[in-house]
Design a protein around this motif. Structure first.
Motif, PDB file in Angstrom:
ATOM      1  N   VAL A  86     -13.213  11.610  -9.435  1.00 50.09           N
ATOM      2  CA  VAL A  86     -11.752  11.607  -9.619  1.00 50.09           C
ATOM      3  C   VAL A  86     -11.063  11.960  -8.302  1.00 50.09           C
ATOM      4  O   VAL A  86     -10.057  11.347  -7.920  1.00 50.09           O
ATOM      5  N   LYS A  87     -11.622  12.927  -7.587  1.00 50.05           N
ATOM      6  CA  LYS A  87     -11.045  13.311  -6.296  1.00 50.05           C
ATOM      7  C   LYS A  87     -11.047  12.135  -5.334  1.00 50.05           C
ATOM      8  O   LYS A  87     -10.082  11.923  -4.582  1.00 50.05           O
ATOM      9  N   ARG A  88     -12.134  11.357  -5.351  1.00 51.73           N
ATOM     10  CA  ARG A  88     -12.216  10.194  -4.451  1.00 51.73           C
ATOM     11  C   ARG A  88     -11.163   9.142  -4.837  1.00 51.73           C
ATOM     12  O   ARG A  88     -10.580   8.493  -3.973  1.00 51.73           O
ATOM     13  N   LEU A  89     -10.965   8.943  -6.147  1.00 49.26           N
ATOM     14  CA  LEU A  89      -9.945   7.990  -6.594  1.00 49.26           C
ATOM     15  C   LEU A  89      -8.583   8.330  -5.989  1.00 49.26           C
ATOM     16  O   LEU A  89      -7.869   7.461  -5.481  1.00 49.26           O
ATOM     17  N   PHE A  90      -8.239   9.624  -6.064  1.00 51.61           N
ATOM     18  CA  PHE A  90      -6.928  10.047  -5.565  1.00 51.61           C
ATOM     19  C   PHE A  90      -6.892  10.053  -4.041  1.00 51.61           C
ATOM     20  O   PHE A  90      -5.854   9.720  -3.446  1.00 51.61           O
ATOM     21  N   ALA A  91      -7.975  10.414  -3.413  1.00 48.89           N
ATOM     22  CA  ALA A  91      -7.993  10.484  -1.950  1.00 48.89           C
ATOM     23  C   ALA A  91      -7.913   9.096  -1.319  1.00 48.89           C
ATOM     24  O   ALA A  91      -7.238   8.889  -0.308  1.00 48.89           O
ATOM     25  N   ARG A  92      -8.589   8.122  -1.941  1.00 41.71           N
ATOM     26  CA  ARG A  92      -8.637   6.764  -1.382  1.00 41.71           C
ATOM     27  C   ARG A  92      -7.579   5.833  -1.974  1.00 41.71           C
ATOM     28  O   ARG A  92      -7.452   4.685  -1.555  1.00 41.71           O
ATOM     29  N   HIS A  93      -6.859   6.334  -2.974  1.00 45.88           N
ATOM     30  CA  HIS A  93      -5.860   5.497  -3.664  1.00 45.88           C
ATOM     31  C   HIS A  93      -6.503   4.235  -4.241  1.00 45.88           C
ATOM     32  O   HIS A  93      -5.895   3.175  -4.284  1.00 45.88           O
ATOM     33  N   SER A  94      -7.749   4.395  -4.684  1.00 41.80           N
ATOM     34  CA  SER A  94      -8.501   3.224  -5.154  1.00 41.80           C
ATOM     35  C   SER A  94      -8.370   3.051  -6.665  1.00 41.80           C
ATOM     36  O   SER A  94      -9.336   3.120  -7.418  1.00 41.80           O
ATOM     37  N   PHE A  95      -7.123   2.848  -7.106  1.00 43.71           N
ATOM     38  CA  PHE A  95      -6.841   2.679  -8.522  1.00 43.71           C
ATOM     39  C   PHE A  95      -6.694   1.200  -8.845  1.00 43.71           C
ATOM     40  O   PHE A  95      -5.920   0.491  -8.195  1.00 43.71           O
ATOM     41  N   SER A  96      -7.415   0.754  -9.857  1.00 43.87           N
ATOM     42  CA  SER A  96      -7.082  -0.554 -10.413  1.00 43.87           C
ATOM     43  C   SER A  96      -5.893  -0.348 -11.343  1.00 43.87           C
ATOM     44  O   SER A  96      -5.599   0.775 -11.770  1.00 43.87           O
ATOM     45  N   LEU A  97      -5.194  -1.429 -11.665  1.00 46.97           N
ATOM     46  CA  LEU A  97      -4.058  -1.315 -12.578  1.00 46.97           C
ATOM     47  C   LEU A  97      -4.529  -0.794 -13.940  1.00 46.97           C
ATOM     48  O   LEU A  97      -3.841   0.022 -14.573  1.00 46.97           O
ATOM     49  N   LYS A  98      -5.701  -1.250 -14.356  1.00 48.62           N
ATOM     50  CA  LYS A  98      -6.247  -0.808 -15.642  1.00 48.62           C
ATOM     51  C   LYS A  98      -6.523   0.691 -15.628  1.00 48.62           C
ATOM     52  O   LYS A  98      -6.228   1.410 -16.597  1.00 48.62           O
ATOM     53  N   ARG A  99      -7.095   1.191 -14.502  1.00 49.38           N
ATOM     54  CA  ARG A  99      -7.403   2.618 -14.395  1.00 49.38           C
ATOM     55  C   ARG A  99      -6.126   3.448 -14.372  1.00 49.38           C
ATOM     56  O   ARG A  99      -6.039   4.499 -15.011  1.00 49.38           O
ATOM     57  N   MET A 112       0.822  -1.217   0.000  1.00 43.41           N
ATOM     58  CA  MET A 112       0.000   0.000   0.000  1.00 43.41           C
ATOM     59  C   MET A 112       0.856   1.268   0.000  1.00 43.41           C
ATOM     60  O   MET A 112       0.498   2.270  -0.586  1.00 43.41           O
ATOM     61  N   ALA A 113       2.019   1.209   0.678  1.00 46.02           N
ATOM     62  CA  ALA A 113       2.888   2.379   0.723  1.00 46.02           C
ATOM     63  C   ALA A 113       3.352   2.747  -0.685  1.00 46.02           C
ATOM     64  O   ALA A 113       3.428   3.931  -1.037  1.00 46.02           O
ATOM     65  N   GLN A 114       3.663   1.730  -1.497  1.00 43.30           N
ATOM     66  CA  GLN A 114       4.116   1.989  -2.861  1.00 43.30           C
ATOM     67  C   GLN A 114       2.998   2.622  -3.699  1.00 43.30           C
ATOM     68  O   GLN A 114       3.264   3.512  -4.505  1.00 43.30           O
ATOM     69  N   VAL A 115       1.756   2.162  -3.487  1.00 42.40           N
ATOM     70  CA  VAL A 115       0.620   2.748  -4.211  1.00 42.40           C
ATOM     71  C   VAL A 115       0.487   4.214  -3.852  1.00 42.40           C
ATOM     72  O   VAL A 115       0.283   5.077  -4.722  1.00 42.40           O
ATOM     73  N   GLY A 116       0.635   4.509  -2.562  1.00 41.38           N
ATOM     74  CA  GLY A 116       0.531   5.894  -2.114  1.00 41.38           C
ATOM     75  C   GLY A 116       1.585   6.781  -2.754  1.00 41.38           C
ATOM     76  O   GLY A 116       1.303   7.918  -3.164  1.00 41.38           O
ATOM     77  N   LEU A 117       2.805   6.271  -2.861  1.00 39.85           N
ATOM     78  CA  LEU A 117       3.880   7.040  -3.483  1.00 39.85           C
ATOM     79  C   LEU A 117       3.604   7.275  -4.968  1.00 39.85           C
ATOM     80  O   LEU A 117       3.867   8.359  -5.503  1.00 39.85           O
ATOM     81  N   LEU A 118       3.078   6.248  -5.644  1.00 39.23           N
ATOM     82  CA  LEU A 118       2.750   6.393  -7.062  1.00 39.23           C
ATOM     83  C   LEU A 118       1.651   7.427  -7.268  1.00 39.23           C
ATOM     84  O   LEU A 118       1.719   8.255  -8.187  1.00 39.23           O
ATOM     85  N   VAL A 119       0.624   7.379  -6.410  1.00 38.86           N
ATOM     86  CA  VAL A 119      -0.474   8.339  -6.526  1.00 38.86           C
ATOM     87  C   VAL A 119       0.023   9.752  -6.269  1.00 38.86           C
ATOM     88  O   VAL A 119      -0.344  10.701  -6.966  1.00 38.86           O
ATOM     89  N   THR A 120       0.886   9.903  -5.264  1.00 35.85           N
ATOM     90  CA  THR A 120       1.458  11.224  -4.973  1.00 35.85           C
ATOM     91  C   THR A 120       2.251  11.744  -6.156  1.00 35.85           C
ATOM     92  O   THR A 120       2.163  12.925  -6.512  1.00 35.85           O
ATOM     93  N   GLU A 121       3.021  10.855  -6.784  1.00 40.13           N
ATOM     94  CA  GLU A 121       3.806  11.265  -7.949  1.00 40.13           C
ATOM     95  C   GLU A 121       2.890  11.626  -9.112  1.00 40.13           C
ATOM     96  O   GLU A 121       3.163  12.577  -9.859  1.00 40.13           O
ATOM     97  N   LEU A 122       1.793  10.877  -9.279  1.00 40.61           N
ATOM     98  CA  LEU A 122       0.833  11.167 -10.344  1.00 40.61           C
ATOM     99  C   LEU A 122       0.183  12.533 -10.121  1.00 40.61           C
ATOM    100  O   LEU A 122       0.046  13.330 -11.060  1.00 40.61           O
TER     101      LEU A 122
END
Length: 257
Positions: free
Chosen positions: A36-49, A1-11
């Motif tokens: 879109v705001k919820r996607l970024f706030a919750r880090h709820s990205f699928s790989l496809k998204r 999860m930490a890596q996902v958070g870093l990727l989202v922050t970089e995005l």
């Protein structure tokens, strides 16, 4: 999860640098701005998204990872304790060198006398020494910069001066890919400073080429080393032939009255 958070922050950082708003991104994704705001706030990205968003803004996921890694703070120098630990076990020092140069674990155990069990124990020791981060399935994340420096007058530098340097220079440098050049002359301080900067540029170029070539198969790469050295220096044989400066006159002795 930490890596996902870093990727989202970089995005998010990249979107801001390109002046791309959540509303504009939402229109391309056919989503509302709030979604879109919820996607970024919750880090709820699928790989496809995540792949879809990267494609829309002209990035690959690998580009995003590279941007993230550029911001990571890598160790540029080890502690004396870390260096002592490496010197205490040649296989540990070898493992670190190979990992820094992008060797897959299977290639390491297939090339060197290190079996799978010993390789795992070495990785654990490097992890505990905080030189690498050991991930599931023996994947490795380096905590050191590829071009980190050994401590000045530290354990490894002294070892290199005593053992490695002597062995490295004991060569005619006449083989394929080898080159040796020695020059000497009288230079000003300004010229010395200019040459020092030139050596730094060559060292950076060496590191950049090693980084670029890391993507090539091992069969296309050869372990290579270089020494870049410059200092005001005169051969001791010449120094011994210099005239000695005249001795200062002796102080007159006090005369008794």
């Amino acid at each position: 999860m930490a890596q996902v958070g870093l990727l989202v922050t970089e995005l998010k950082r990249y979107l801001k640098s390109q002046n791309i708003t959540y509303a504009a991104l939402g229109r391309q994704l056919e989503l509302s701005e709030s979604s879109v705001k919820r996607l970024f706030a919750r880090h709820s990205f699928s790989l496809k998204r995540l792949e879809q968003i990267c494609h829309l803004i002209g990035l690959e996921i690998g580009d995003l990872v590279a941007l993230m890694n550029e911001r990571r703070e890598f160790l540029t120098e080890l502690t004396p304790e870390q260096e002592e630990a490496l010197l205490a076990d040649p296989k540990l020092l070898l493992m670190m060198y190979l990992l820094l140069n992008g060797w897959p674990l299977a290639e390491i155990t297939g090339t060197f006398a290190i079996d799978d069990g010993e390789a795992e124990r070495l990785l654990i020791r490097l992890h505990r020494a905080r030189i690498i981060e050991l991930l599931p399935f023996n994947r490795v994340k380096l905590l050191t910069a590829r071009n980190f420096t050994w401590r000045k007058n530290g354990p490894v530098q002294k070892f290199f001066a005593r053992e490695v340097q002597r062995e490295f220079l004991d060569s005619t440098f006449a083989g394929p890919g080898e080159h040796w050049r020695f020059v000497a002359g009288l230079l000003s301080r300004a010229s010395l400073a200019q040459l020092q900067q030139s050596l730094e540029r060559v060292a950076r170029e060496f590191d950049e080429l090693a980084r670029r070539d890391a993507a090539l198969p091992l069969a296309e790469r050869r372990s290579s080393s270089a020494v870049f050295a410059l200092r005001p220096w005169e051969f001791s044989l010449f120094t011994a032939l210099r005239r000695k400066p005249p001795s200062p006159p002796a102080s007159p002795s006090l005369q008794a009255r």
